[in-house]
Scaffold this motif. Structure first.
Motif, PDB file in Angstrom:
ATOM      1  N   MET A 183       0.835  -1.208   0.000  1.00 53.98           N
ATOM      2  CA  MET A 183       0.000   0.000   0.000  1.00 53.98           C
ATOM      3  C   MET A 183       0.863   1.248   0.000  1.00 53.98           C
ATOM      4  O   MET A 183       0.534   2.245  -0.653  1.00 53.98           O
ATOM      5  N   LEU A 184       1.982   1.189   0.732  1.00 55.47           N
ATOM      6  CA  LEU A 184       2.891   2.328   0.758  1.00 55.47           C
ATOM      7  C   LEU A 184       3.447   2.588  -0.636  1.00 55.47           C
ATOM      8  O   LEU A 184       3.501   3.728  -1.108  1.00 55.47           O
ATOM      9  N   ARG A 185       3.830   1.525  -1.331  1.00 55.12           N
ATOM     10  CA  ARG A 185       4.356   1.681  -2.681  1.00 55.12           C
ATOM     11  C   ARG A 185       3.272   2.197  -3.635  1.00 55.12           C
ATOM     12  O   ARG A 185       3.542   2.976  -4.537  1.00 55.12           O
ATOM     13  N   THR A 186       2.028   1.756  -3.391  1.00 61.12           N
ATOM     14  CA  THR A 186       0.918   2.276  -4.194  1.00 61.12           C
ATOM     15  C   THR A 186       0.775   3.769  -3.987  1.00 61.12           C
ATOM     16  O   THR A 186       0.635   4.543  -4.936  1.00 61.12           O
ATOM     17  N   PHE A 187       0.812   4.171  -2.712  1.00 62.15           N
ATOM     18  CA  PHE A 187       0.662   5.581  -2.358  1.00 62.15           C
ATOM     19  C   PHE A 187       1.762   6.404  -3.026  1.00 62.15           C
ATOM     20  O   PHE A 187       1.502   7.452  -3.622  1.00 62.15           O
ATOM     21  N   VAL A 188       2.994   5.911  -2.922  1.00 62.67           N
ATOM     22  CA  VAL A 188       4.127   6.624  -3.519  1.00 62.67           C
ATOM     23  C   VAL A 188       3.972   6.693  -5.034  1.00 62.67           C
ATOM     24  O   VAL A 188       4.197   7.740  -5.658  1.00 62.67           O
ATOM     25  N   SER A 189       3.553   5.574  -5.648  1.00 67.69           N
ATOM     26  CA  SER A 189       3.356   5.564  -7.112  1.00 67.69           C
ATOM     27  C   SER A 189       2.315   6.586  -7.532  1.00 67.69           C
ATOM     28  O   SER A 189       2.477   7.273  -8.537  1.00 67.69           O
ATOM     29  N   LEU A 190       1.240   6.655  -6.737  1.00 65.94           N
ATOM     30  CA  LEU A 190       0.171   7.591  -7.084  1.00 65.94           C
ATOM     31  C   LEU A 190       0.677   9.022  -7.037  1.00 65.94           C
ATOM     32  O   LEU A 190       0.400   9.828  -7.922  1.00 65.94           O
ATOM     33  N   TRP A 191       1.430   9.351  -5.975  1.00 65.19           N
ATOM     34  CA  TRP A 191       1.926  10.721  -5.861  1.00 65.19           C
ATOM     35  C   TRP A 191       2.963  11.046  -6.929  1.00 65.19           C
ATOM     36  O   TRP A 191       3.204  12.213  -7.238  1.00 65.19           O
ATOM     37  N   LYS A 192       3.582   9.993  -7.473  1.00 62.31           N
ATOM     38  CA  LYS A 192       4.592  10.246  -8.504  1.00 62.31           C
ATOM     39  C   LYS A 192       3.962  10.425  -9.879  1.00 62.31           C
ATOM     40  O   LYS A 192       4.610  10.852 -10.819  1.00 62.31           O
ATOM     41  N   VAL A 193       2.684  10.012  -9.973  1.00 65.04           N
ATOM     42  CA  VAL A 193       2.021  10.089 -11.279  1.00 65.04           C
ATOM     43  C   VAL A 193       1.988  11.535 -11.765  1.00 65.04           C
ATOM     44  O   VAL A 193       1.737  12.452 -10.987  1.00 65.04           O
ATOM     45  N   ASP A 194       2.235  11.740 -13.035  1.00 63.48           N
ATOM     46  CA  ASP A 194       2.138  13.073 -13.611  1.00 63.48           C
ATOM     47  C   ASP A 194       0.665  13.366 -13.853  1.00 63.48           C
ATOM     48  O   ASP A 194       0.040  12.736 -14.705  1.00 63.48           O
ATOM     49  N   PRO A 195       0.077  14.299 -13.101  1.00 60.96           N
ATOM     50  CA  PRO A 195      -1.356  14.540 -13.273  1.00 60.96           C
ATOM     51  C   PRO A 195      -1.685  15.265 -14.566  1.00 60.96           C
ATOM     52  O   PRO A 195      -2.829  15.339 -14.971  1.00 60.96           O
ATOM     53  N   GLY A 196      -0.666  15.841 -15.204  1.00 61.68           N
ATOM     54  CA  GLY A 196      -0.913  16.601 -16.425  1.00 61.68           C
ATOM     55  C   GLY A 196      -0.777  18.090 -16.193  1.00 61.68           C
ATOM     56  O   GLY A 196      -0.349  18.831 -17.070  1.00 61.68           O
ATOM     57  N   PHE A 197      -1.145  18.566 -14.974  1.00 61.58           N
ATOM     58  CA  PHE A 197      -0.936  19.968 -14.638  1.00 61.58           C
ATOM     59  C   PHE A 197       0.242  20.031 -13.659  1.00 61.58           C
ATOM     60  O   PHE A 197       0.703  18.996 -13.174  1.00 61.58           O
ATOM     61  N   HIS A 198       0.713  21.236 -13.365  1.00 63.96           N
ATOM     62  CA  HIS A 198       1.897  21.368 -12.518  1.00 63.96           C
ATOM     63  C   HIS A 198       1.696  22.383 -11.411  1.00 63.96           C
ATOM     64  O   HIS A 198       0.876  23.296 -11.517  1.00 63.96           O
ATOM     65  N   ASN A 199       2.511  22.213 -10.346  1.00 63.79           N
ATOM     66  CA  ASN A 199       2.475  23.106  -9.187  1.00 63.79           C
ATOM     67  C   ASN A 199       1.051  23.339  -8.673  1.00 63.79           C
ATOM     68  O   ASN A 199       0.592  24.474  -8.579  1.00 63.79           O
ATOM     69  N   PRO A 200       0.355  22.268  -8.338  1.00 62.62           N
ATOM     70  CA  PRO A 200      -1.038  22.415  -7.903  1.00 62.62           C
ATOM     71  C   PRO A 200      -1.191  23.109  -6.555  1.00 62.62           C
ATOM     72  O   PRO A 200      -2.276  23.601  -6.243  1.00 62.62           O
ATOM     73  N   ASP A 201      -0.122  23.174  -5.759  1.00 65.50           N
ATOM     74  CA  ASP A 201      -0.260  23.822  -4.452  1.00 65.50           C
ATOM     75  C   ASP A 201      -0.453  25.331  -4.584  1.00 65.50           C
ATOM     76  O   ASP A 201      -0.875  25.988  -3.641  1.00 65.50           O
ATOM     77  N   ASN A 202      -0.140  25.886  -5.768  1.00 69.78           N
ATOM     78  CA  ASN A 202      -0.334  27.322  -5.980  1.00 69.78           C
ATOM     79  C   ASN A 202      -1.605  27.637  -6.744  1.00 69.78           C
ATOM     80  O   ASN A 202      -1.764  28.746  -7.258  1.00 69.78           O
ATOM     81  N   VAL A 203      -2.504  26.669  -6.833  1.00 74.76           N
ATOM     82  CA  VAL A 203      -3.746  26.900  -7.580  1.00 74.76           C
ATOM     83  C   VAL A 203      -4.927  26.738  -6.645  1.00 74.76           C
ATOM     84  O   VAL A 203      -5.067  25.722  -5.969  1.00 74.76           O
ATOM     85  N   LEU A 204      -5.796  27.762  -6.605  1.00 74.56           N
ATOM     86  CA  LEU A 204      -7.022  27.709  -5.803  1.00 74.56           C
ATOM     87  C   LEU A 204      -8.190  27.463  -6.746  1.00 74.56           C
ATOM     88  O   LEU A 204      -8.324  28.145  -7.762  1.00 74.56           O
TER      89      LEU A 204
END
Lengths: 110, 925
Positions: free
Chosen positions: B544-565
């Motif tokens: 599950m940990l590796r799944t979690f890490v894989s998911l976060w590594k996935v390229d969502p297509g957009f970038h720097n989402p922490d700066n988007v409201l």
């Protein structure tokens, strides 16, 4: 002379003070209370020992059977460290309480 | 000395006390009385007078006895014991089966007394069991509420969801539409009642700030199908569903409590929603939440039947089957009625498509449609905590085996005196069952605390969370698990001692020999099984940990989402009537937001990635043949304003982006995603200049002017959809639209890129900017794009955390188990080890010998655990992403880690073994 409630409420403090720095058995404790109060404090035997056992359960005093030369085997009581702390605290509380009551009811010292 | 002891025993009726307190009291009182007597005599009193004085000091005998009994240290316990004794006597006196019950009460009493004599052992066992039973009970409570319990409706198993599939289009659950609903209502032979519903949003005004509330649109059949009665007032009738009927609304239970204080006088009051006045006619009970959580208002669906057609599919449908009707029969009847819908409600813009799509019925139990997707996840977590409980029981079994040594002689004597094997076995079991029940009580307390945390931390899309509570079923489960656990670890000493011949056991005195070897084998087997189970759990959480890490590594297509409201705004018709005005207002708001200090860019779109909104429709591609049986595929569509790619930092691969100019000029230009370009034209390059349309008669072609990178619109774990980006405003867009029909969306999503996201005051500035343009617009869905990403994998995170905690506890218990076994083995072998050292063995050699023993245990545990894991991790495949259930890296790393930790845990006993003083060891018997 004093109400039984008043006597009962202060019995632990009285016994702790009698055991301060001195090991005694139950009869000695009773006699000392009577003597120091000039005969005004007398307790039933069962009352005295029930309070002693309660204090022992709380760890304030410790009872130990001792056989002294020429004497009967008796159970002697000593204050524990915890008992000394409780005694000090109860002395402070009693002094403050009695001063407050005196103030309220208008009793002043001579 | 006079015999005051006898005197006191006669006068005071003191009961027998624990630890012979009665003896002590009598002795002390006797001494005291002797002193009083002697003192009186010394003062000159006669013997009679001295005795009278003693009597006076003793006082009332009953009072004295009562005082002394109350002061006895175990008084409370003794009182309980005496109460139980009294009940037991009462039962025995009734005879018959009550005698057996009395025996049971006595056994429990004695068991509790024996446990109280070893408070540390009992406390450790109860704590370990409480952890295992508590975790299992907490997860079972979730499972019971979400999966096992029927829905909170009358005869809930007769309720079904009414939906459709279109396998040719790849749509599993298309939903319901009004035309189908009315056809089934009129023509069916299988439903007692049928209803249709859809969740939505409304703007409620008239109470300060405009409020966006979650609502439900329903037909009156929903209430009849669910057999729901209003808490106050009345529910909708078919008359309320007529188009011209007065505006009426129902309150959701929670909204009634929070906004109206639960006032029954709310019926007849009005509420302003979506710029209209609605009369409150009643309040719905909380059970309606199963169809959609936290729905505050319920409105009636109203249709002019003459305008209906088979299309606009996407509603929810619910029905109650008639008695005796099966699911197969229901599906068959719906299949019969589907073609009738085209006759009853002919025409419409998508009739041709709908007919050729060949939808089929999908009637399934309502509960499955609501909770089915989460069942697998919960069962896996349940298995995980079940493993923790097994390990806890193995730990306790080990402790019990060690402790039962002391009872071996006693049992041998009992056996020699004629006690049956069953009786001997019961001597062990009554303690273990008592401990099991005490552990269960502790576990229930822990489960209660854990449940609050679980429900608070559970992902928002976990269904029926509001129905989670401890009930009698959960209590019964906890009791069964407690007794089962008690029976399990109580059986070990029973099996061991049950076979030993009394003479042998008496001779050996329980020290060494055959019984000792058997005990050690049992202990080692328990330690090995603990290690094996802990390994399985550790591998599961590693995956599950590796799944979690894989998911976060996935390229969502957009970038720097922490700066988007992200946020959403709905422009209601009463505020701006015409579509052109709606589009212009949205653009004004976007430009105003871009003026806020620190904002880099603002985008407008019908849906921001991962916000849960999406639109699907058929897509016609120029050059493809859609005659005969060929139907256009269903694709994802999005309508965007200028600055979309720049704000979300989605790479533009080829061509150009869409601008505000395109929007204002209603330009027939689109962007497509890379995978859509490949699907239709083989490559991104080939897509430029091609044309697409959502209508076919006639088509209105839009030219592909740009190709963008794929975006994971539905979450990190989902494949990116094939998507077309249309301009925010279009002309004659849908089938049947006249040439000058302007189309746009009233409900739009905004994305604001700024470094100030998350800082104090920024949200207030955003709201102020919006309300400057229009103060009546409620601002909804304010969260960062990063939070949306996190929510898209909320279930994975939830599962990971729970499994990791279970694995952590399992590891701790497993290591404690190994440590315990090795430690005990060293203490049992101290004589032998002492002898070895006396004969020349070095400390280092002894240490290595003990460590080797531990490694062998760990090795067996790891080997068995690997075997179990190979078989079991396949069951988790549905939860994993980017990692195989048999991932070798995880398996090897966890196995090596566990072996290492077990070795470290054995170091202390090994060190103790090496430090044995040979002379001391040899002298000890």
């Amino acid at each position: 002379m004093f109400s039984s409630n008043l006597k009962r409420g202060s019995m632990e403090l009285l016994i702790l003070s009698v055991l301060d720095r001195q090991t005694r058995h139950g009869y000695e404790i009773g006699k000392l209370l009577e003597h120091r109060s000039s005969g005004q404090l007398e307790f039933r035997v069962s009352t005295l020992y029930s309070v002693l056992y309660r204090m022992e359960k709380r760890g304030w005093i410790k009872g130990r059977w001792v056989e002294k030369k020429g004497e009967r085997r008796r159970c002697y009581y000593t204050l524990t460290k915890k008992g000394q702390e409780v005694l000090a605290r109860q002395r402070r509380e009693w002094a403050a309480f009695s001063a407050m009551v005196n103030q309220v009811i208008g009793v002043s010292h001579a | 000395m006079r015999d005051w002891k006898s005197y006191l025993r006669q006068r005071l009726s003191l009961p027998e006390m624990e630890g012979h307190w009665d003896e002590r009291m009598i002795s002390e009182l006797a001494d005291h009385l002797e002193d009083i007597y002697r003192e009186a005599l010394a003062r000159g009193a006669s013997e009679e007078e001295a005795e009278a004085e003693v009597e006076a000091w003793l006082g009332d005998a009953d009072l004295a006895a009562d005082e002394l009994v109350r002061s006895e240290p175990a008084h409370a316990r003794a009182q309980l014991s005496r109460w139980a004794e009294g009940r037991e006597e009462g039962m025995r006196s009734r005879g018959g089966p009550w005698t057996h019950l009395a025996d049971g009460v006595r056994d429990v009493r004695f068991a509790m007394r024996a446990l109280a004599k070893r408070p540390l052992f009992s406390a450790v066992v109860v704590l370990v069991l409480a952890l295992g039973i508590g975790a299992t009970t907490a997860i079972f409570t979730l499972l019971d509420a979400i999966i096992l319990s029927p829905l909170p409706y009358d005869d809930a198993e007769r309720l079904v969801s009414v939906s459709h599939t279109a396998p040719a289009l790849g749509i599993q659950n298309a939903g319901q539409c009004a035309a189908w609903h009315f056809t089934y209502e009129d023509e069916n032979r299988v439903f007692e009642n049928i209803g249709m519903y859809t969740p939505s949003l409304a703007t409620v005004t008239g109470g300060g700030e405009p409020e966006a509330v979650r609502i439900l649109w329903v037909t009156s059949g929903v209430f009849r199908a669910l057999r729901l009665r209003p808490v106050v007032g009345r529910i909708f009738t078919p008359e309320d569903e007529e188009v011209e009927s007065p505006n009426v609304v129902l309150l959701g239970y929670g909204y009634w409590q929070s906004r109206f204080g639960g006032d029954p006088g709310v019926v007849g009051q009005t509420i302003e929603a979506n710029a209209q006045t609605w009369e409150i006619i009643g309040v719905m009970p909380a059970e309606l939440q199963s169809l959609g959580s936290n729905r505050l208002l319920i409105f009636p669906l109203r249709y002019d039947r003459s305008t209906l057609f088979v299309g606009n599919i996407g509603f929810g449908g619910v029905a109650r089957l008639r008695d005796g009707v099966t699911l197969d029969q229901a599906n068959a009847d719906v299949a019969r009625m589907m073609p009738l819908a085209f006759e009853k409600f002919p025409g419409g813009p998508v009739a041709d498509f709908s007919e050729r799509a060949r939808y089929t019925p999908n009637i399934q139990p309502l509960k499955d449609s609501l909770v089915g997707s989460v069942a697998n996840l919960l069962w896996i977590i349940m298995a995980g905590v079940g493993v923790v409980l097994l390990i806890a029981c193995a730990n306790v079994a080990n402790l019990f085996l060690v402790r039962s040594d002391g009872k071996e002689t006693e049992m041998a004597i009992r056996s020699a005196m004629g006690a049956s094997r069953g009786r001997i076995g019961w001597e062990y079991l009554k303690e273990s069952l008592s401990l099991g029940v005490l552990g269960g009580v502790g576990g229930l307390a822990l489960a209660n605390i854990g449940l609050d945390a679980l429900v608070a931390a559970g992902p928002a899309n976990l269904p029926r969370l509001d129905e989670v509570s401890m009930n009698w079923g959960v209590l019964a489960f906890a009791l069964i698990v407690s007794l089962g656990a008690g029976a399990f670890f109580g059986m070990f000493p029973v099996l061991r001692h049950g076979r030993a011949a009394p003479v042998q056991a008496l001779k050996e005195g329980g020290r060494s020999g055959t019984t000792g070897k058997r005990r050690q084998r049992a202990q080692k087997a328990l330690a090995v099984s603990q290690m094996a189970l802990a390994l399985v759990l550790l591998i599961a959480s590693g995956l599950m940990l590796r799944t979690f890490v894989s998911l976060w590594k996935v390229d969502p297509g957009f970038h720097n989402p922490d700066n988007v409201l992200a946020l959403r705004l709905y422009l209601p018709p009463n505020e701006i009537a015409d579509p052109a005005g709606v589009a212009a207002t949205h653009e004004r708001i976007a430009r105003r937001l871009a003026e806020i200090s620190g904002v880099q860019s603002v985008a407008l779109a019908s849906a921001v990635p991962m916000d849960g909104n999406s639109n699907v429709n058929p897509l016609y591609v120029d050059g493809f043949d859609y005659t005969g049986d060929q139907t256009p595929s269903i694709r994802r569509h999005k309508w965007i304003g200028g600055g979309y790619l720049e704000t979300l930092q989605i790479p533009l691969l080829l061509g150009r982006t869409l601008t505000w100019q395109d929007v204002r000029l209603r330009a027939p230009a689109v962007l497509v995603s890379e995978s859509l370009a490949r699907e239709y034209w083989g490559s991104a390059q080939a897509a430029l200049g091609e044309r697409v349309s959502v209508r076919s008669e006639p088509p209105r072609w839009y030219e592909v002017v740009g190709v963008v990178a794929d975006v994971r619109e539905d979450g990190l774990g989902q494949d990116p959809p094939l998507i077309v980006y249309w301009p925010q405003v279009t002309l004659a867009f849908w089938e049947g639209d006249p040439p000058d029909q302007v189309r746009t969306w009233r409900d739009m999503g905004y994305a604001i890129r700024s470094d100030r996201i998350g800082t104090v005051g920024f949200l207030d500035e955003v709201r102020a900017a919006i309300w400057e343009i229009n103060p009546n617009l409620p601002v909804r869905g304010l969260q960062s794009l990063e939070d949306l990403m996190g929510q898209s994998i909320a279930r994975t995170s939830f599962t990971l955390v729970l499994l990791a905690v279970a694995a952590g506890v399992a590891l701790l218990l497993g290591i404690v188990g190994v440590y315990g076994v090795i430690s005990y083995a060293v203490s049992q072998r101290s004589r032998e080890l002492g002898l070895r050292m006396a004969l020349g063995a070095q400390a280092g050699q002894v240490k290595r010998m003990v460590l080797r023993q531990s490694l062998v245990l760990a090795g067996f545990g790891v080997a068995i655990g690997m075997g179990l894991a190979f078989g079991l991790t396949r069951l988790m495949a549905g939860l994993l992403f980017g990692v195989s259930p048999l991932d070798p890296v995880t398996f090897v790393a966890v196995a090596a880690g566990l072996t290492g930790v077990a070795t470290v845990a054995s170091y202390l006993p090994a060190h103790r073994a090496a430090a044995i003083d040979p002379m001391k060891a040899l002298r000890t018997e």
